[in-house]
Structure formats: C-alpha cells, structure tokens
Design a protein around this motif. Structure first.
Motif, mmCIF file in Angstrom:
data_model
loop_
_atom_site.group_PDB
_atom_site.id
_atom_site.type_symbol
_atom_site.label_atom_id
_atom_site.label_comp_id
_atom_site.label_asym_id
_atom_site.label_seq_id
_atom_site.Cartn_x
_atom_site.Cartn_y
_atom_site.Cartn_z
ATOM 1 N N ILE A 115 0.830 -1.203 0.000
ATOM 2 C CA ILE A 115 0.000 0.000 0.000
ATOM 3 C C ILE A 115 0.868 1.258 0.000
ATOM 4 C CG2 ILE A 115 -0.176 0.056 2.528
ATOM 5 C CD1 ILE A 115 -3.076 1.040 2.142
ATOM 6 N N GLU A 116 0.419 2.262 -0.759
ATOM 7 C CA GLU A 116 1.131 3.541 -0.843
ATOM 8 C C GLU A 116 0.288 4.711 -0.349
ATOM 9 O OE1 GLU A 116 2.534 4.111 -4.795
ATOM 10 O OE2 GLU A 116 3.886 2.372 -4.761
ATOM 11 N N TYR A 117 -1.042 4.598 -0.430
ATOM 12 C CA TYR A 117 -1.931 5.703 -0.042
ATOM 13 C C TYR A 117 -3.026 5.146 0.861
ATOM 14 C CZ TYR A 117 -5.160 9.682 -0.510
ATOM 15 O OH TYR A 117 -5.991 10.737 -0.262
ATOM 16 N N LEU A 118 -3.177 5.731 2.055
ATOM 17 C CA LEU A 118 -4.203 5.304 2.995
ATOM 18 C C LEU A 118 -4.974 6.524 3.480
ATOM 19 C CD1 LEU A 118 -5.581 3.206 4.820
ATOM 20 C CD2 LEU A 118 -3.757 3.576 6.496
ATOM 21 N N LYS A 119 -6.292 6.477 3.314
ATOM 22 C CA LYS A 119 -7.168 7.570 3.740
ATOM 23 C C LYS A 119 -8.283 7.000 4.602
ATOM 24 C CE LYS A 119 -10.237 11.125 1.765
ATOM 25 N NZ LYS A 119 -10.729 11.720 0.485
ATOM 26 N N LEU A 120 -8.407 7.489 5.821
ATOM 27 C CA LEU A 120 -9.431 7.034 6.758
ATOM 28 C C LEU A 120 -10.223 8.240 7.241
ATOM 29 C CD1 LEU A 120 -7.323 4.550 8.934
ATOM 30 C CD2 LEU A 120 -8.669 4.023 6.906
ATOM 31 N N ILE A 121 -11.516 8.264 6.936
ATOM 32 C CA ILE A 121 -12.406 9.322 7.403
ATOM 33 C C ILE A 121 -13.497 8.679 8.242
ATOM 34 C CG2 ILE A 121 -14.007 11.153 6.748
ATOM 35 C CD1 ILE A 121 -12.455 11.567 4.231
ATOM 36 N N ASP A 122 -13.433 8.901 9.549
ATOM 37 C CA ASP A 122 -14.390 8.295 10.473
ATOM 38 C C ASP A 122 -14.607 6.820 10.158
ATOM 39 O OD1 ASP A 122 -14.850 10.254 12.266
ATOM 40 O OD2 ASP A 122 -16.973 10.467 11.853
ATOM 41 N N ALA A 123 -13.518 6.104 10.051
ATOM 42 C CA ALA A 123 -13.584 4.683 9.714
ATOM 43 C C ALA A 123 -13.376 3.851 10.969
ATOM 44 C CB ALA A 123 -12.531 4.329 8.672
#
Length: 360
Positions: A194-202
């Motif tokens: 993985i290179e990009y990780l985005k967590l929004i209220d996860a």
C-alpha cells in the motif's frame, strides 16, 4: 451550406476506441446506454467499455427518472450486466473500474444482487473498486482479490475476521465505514504494498500497523473520539520510512501536545477543526529535515518547535482564541519560526472574536 455540413460531422465516432473508452471513464453507465441507441458501434462499446459506473438515487430531483425506483435501477443494471457477460464470453475478462453509488435501503435480494455484481467484477480481474452502498457488508471475495489496486469504501459494513490478502492494493480509502478495530487491522495488514491510505471516520478505533511502503496518509475524525493515543500516532509517523505526506484533520482534540518527527515527510497538514471542550494543540514539536510544505492550525499561545531547514511554504490558521486574547508580541514571536519562507499564508478564523492586547 458547406459550413453547415462541416458542423454536423460526427467527429466523436471517428475517434479511436481507446480515446472513446477514456471519455466513457468519466460518465455514469446510464449515459452509455442512452448512446447505445444511436448505432451498432455504440451498442457494442456500451457493453465492452472497461469502466462501469452506476448511480442509484431514490429522490425526485435525480435526472434519470428511470432509476429513481429501486426496482427499476436493479433491473436496468442487471440487464446491462447480462449483456456484458455475453460479450465477454468472446472478448474475455476486461473491467478496469467498477463504481456503485447507491443510496437505496437494500433487502436480502438486493444484497445478493450486489454480491453477484462484485463476484463478476472480481472474476473479470477488476483493478479499481469504488463502493458507496449503505449498510452493505463487503463480501470476503473482495478482501482476497489479487487484481484490485484501488479500493474505496463508503458507508459500508466491514467485517474482516482474518487477515485479508490484497497483494496488489496501493490505494485504500475508507469513509464512514462501520467497522470494529479487529476488522480494520486485518484489512490494513493484508495490504502489503500500500502507498496511499485515507481514513475518514472509519471504525470505532484506530490502532493498526501499516506496511513500510506507505507514502501518503490521511486521517480525519469528525463525530467520534479519536480512538488512538498520542504515542501510537507519533510512532506510526516516525516508523514509516517512505512517508511523504501526512494530512491529519480532527474535530476536537483528546490531547494538546504532539510531536511529528520524520526524515521522509515533505508535506504535513495538522488541522483541529472544532473542539467542544476547548482543547487544542498548544505545544508541538516538528522535526522534519525534508519538509517543504506545512499547514498548521494553532492558537496564539502555542509553543511550537520547528526543525525544517527545507521548508519553503506554509499555511497557518489562527483559531480557537483563548478568552483572554493574545498580545501582538505573542503573534510576532510565533511567526518568527517562519521568517525564511518563500510563501506564507496566514488565515484568521472570521468566526472568532480576536483581540490583540497591548504588551505595555
């Protein structure tokens, strides 16, 4: 007359297939079905395009009235899928991107249909999967796909009882996903490149290890507690040797000090959007020798230590004013940290009542 004939020429149909498919990648699939009525070539391309994008809306203002009712949406999408299956018996698997954005309340039959769509996509070696389907539980076959390189999940249920196997995944975005801490850890642990990780209220908690290959990290918490400790966050950032950008947005702080130490970071954004308790960052230590861009929200009384010799651009936001105000000297002392920048943007929150107190 010659000019009129020239303007009526169908130039799009003369484009190469690859160019037309690229145009299709920006359009919902319903547009392609409408275009398929024009000619045999368009009919063929509507079932051979590697991009599938369905939007289902149960609202009167949705422009495609035929898809407002859930039954009509599922029938239309299902019929299109069956035609694609017939075509792919000849051409072979060929799906690059699959996107479903559905706001209907699904019953058991509906969920089975979505399961079938995803099974077809996985068998067709789909590369990019983008799903917003309310309260739909992602099937296990997606969590163990060898072909998926991008996975975006929004408002789904995530149940991952064991470590997933996503060996090709480079981009993972989770937004408003209903998940427990174990499922979140098991999913991220299976993303080995993985290179990009985005967590929004996860999920309800953030406490996981990320592959050392990660380059971009974005965390945003809005309606829940942060779900992690300051020590965990600091260790996460410093322990990622390839991390180039870190974007952290939180609504309400559970701690008021933070240390960001990283040799690889080039872009850092730390924003505290709202704090009902009044807690904000008042002390920060930033040691990032390769940092070139900084976006930071702070109060006048903040004590910030910055070691970023290559920093050239910064955006600073003054927010959450203390009741007793701040002096001009306080502000000047703070801004002295950024005297060598090429570009500095200073933003003052207009909703706050800012008062500068005389130092005399």
């Amino acid at each position: 007359m010659a000019e009129d004939n020239e303007t009526n020429v169908d130039r799009i149909s003369k484009l190469p297939d690859d160019v037309i498919y690229h145009i299709f990648s920006f359009l919902p699939t319903i547009y392609l079905l409408q275009m398929s009525l024009l000619s045999k070539r368009w009919r063929l391309m509507s079932v051979s395009t590697p991009f599938i994008h369905w939007i289902g809306r149960s609202c009167d203002y949705y422009p495609f009235k035929k898809l407002v009712k859930k039954r009509d949406f599922f029938n239309t999408a299902n019929n299109n899928l069956e035609r694609r299956k017939l075509h792919m018996q000849v051409s072979g698997p060929h799906i690059t991107s699959l996107k479903y954005d559905i706001d209907y309340i699904l019953n058991r039959k509906d969920r089975r249909r979505v399961d079938d769509w995803l099974s077809f996509a996985i068998q067709s070696e789909v590369k990019e999967l983008d799903l917003r389907v309310q309260l739909y539980t992602l099937p296990e076959l997606v969590l163990n796909s060898c072909s998926i390189t991008l996975l975006k999940l929004n408002q789904l249920k995530l149940e991952v009882p064991s470590v997933s196997a996503l060996p090709s995944l480079k981009v993972l975005c989770l937004k408003y996903v209903n998940s427990d801490a174990k499922s979140l850890r098991n999913l991220i642990s299976g993303c080995t490149i993985i290179e990009y990780l985005k967590l929004i209220d996860a999920g309800t908690s953030l406490d996981f290890d990320v592959s050392k290959t990660l380059k971009h990290l974005r965390l945003k918490r809005e309606y829940r507690s942060l779900g992690f400790t300051k020590q965990w966050l600091e260790g996460l950032v410093s322990g990622l040797p390839l991390l180039e950008s870190f974007d952290w947005i939180l609504h309400g702080a559970e701690f008021d000090t933070i240390s960001i130490h990283s040799h690889s970071l080039k872009s850092l954004s730390v924003r505290n959007k709202y704090s009902a308790s009044g807690r904000v960052f008042t002390e920060a230590s930033i040691r990032t020798p390769n940092l070139t861009f900084l976006h930071f929200e702070f109060v006048f009384k903040s004590v910030i230590s910055i070691e970023a010799p290559n920093l050239s651009e910064a955006k600073l936001t003054l927010t959450h004013m203390y009741p007793y105000g701040a002096s001009y000297d306080d502000l000047m002392h703070f801004l002295s940290n950024f005297s060598d920048l090429k570009k500095l943007v200073l933003v003052i929150d207009s909703t706050q009542d800012f008062r500068f107190l005389s130092s005399n």
